[in-house]
Design a protein around this motif. Structure first.
Motif: not given
Length: 222
Positions: A124-125, A196-199, A101-102, A25-34
């Motif tokens: 960058q979670l 402590g985590d991300w959901k 910057g995150n 999770l140092s860098q997560v891409t949230i991708g959207l498409g349509w």
């Protein structure tokens, strides 16, 4: 293996379906498409053209109270048009990178053409300041009401999360249906801290407005 979410379903972003700590999770891409639904009738088949749909990805960074604490400033532009929410806790097309910057928006796709993600928000979670407890991901159709465009005209809409190593963690698909007719904005999903985590939770909440500011209002301090 990535998990295909249903509306309202939640998963832990760090753990895969085997319970292993496999995702970075140092860098997560949230991708959207349509995809835009092709026009029917004789002329639609003859020319095979689809109107331009400008879907904008937006992210709200929320504090422990579920609110946007930093509303930023108003940037004065030489052409006389001001930019609001500049350098705020709202990431959108006029303020594409957060002051920390995150988290940032990679660009603006106005057609939905091509395979894969049409727009991406990078987060960058692991480095996101602790004061942020939740990120809400919104998509709005720019000038959807005036152009008579809505989510009922859009097919194969999805949001997905991909980790720093390119592994797809989860995906939530939402195809156009009668319930989306007249809806020009969508709260697609949210990521939030938990023990402590991300959901990550799939939401799929439609709104008639084509202005994401209207969607933002409940998340602001009065």
């Amino acid at each position: 293996m990535a998990i295909n979410l249903q509306k309202g379903q939640t998963i832990n972003l760090r753990k895969n379906d085997q319970g292993d700590n496999a995702y970075d999770l140092s860098q997560v891409t949230i991708g959207l498409g349509w995809d835009v639904r092709k026009s029917g009738g004789f002329f639609g088949k003859l020319f095979g053209s689809a109107p331009e749909y400008d879907l904008d990805a937006i992210a709200f960074l929320l504090d422990k109270n579920g609110k946007v604490a930093n509303m930023g400033t108003t940037l004065q532009r030489q052409n006389g048009k001001n930019i609001v929410l500049y350098q705020s806790d709202v990431i959108y097309f006029n303020s594409m990178k957060h002051p920390s910057g995150n988290i940032w928006l990679t660009g603006d796709n106005r057609t939905g053409e091509g395979d894969g993600d049409d727009e991406q928000i990078i987060v960058q979670l692991d480095r996101l300041p602790q004061r942020f407890e939740k990120i809400v991901f919104v998509v709005s159709i720019y000038q959807g009401n005036s152009n008579r465009q809505h989510f009922g005209m859009i097919e194969n809409a999805f949001i997905r999360a991909v980790d720093a190593k390119g592994k797809e963690i989860t995906k939530f698909s939402l195809s156009g249906d009668a319930g989306m007719n007249g809806m020009c904005s969508m709260v697609f999903a949210e990521a939030y801290r938990h023990e402590g985590d991300w959901k990550f939770r799939a939401l799929g909440e439609p709104h008639r407005t084509d202005n994401f500011i209207d969607v933002l209002v409940p998340y602001t301090y009065k």
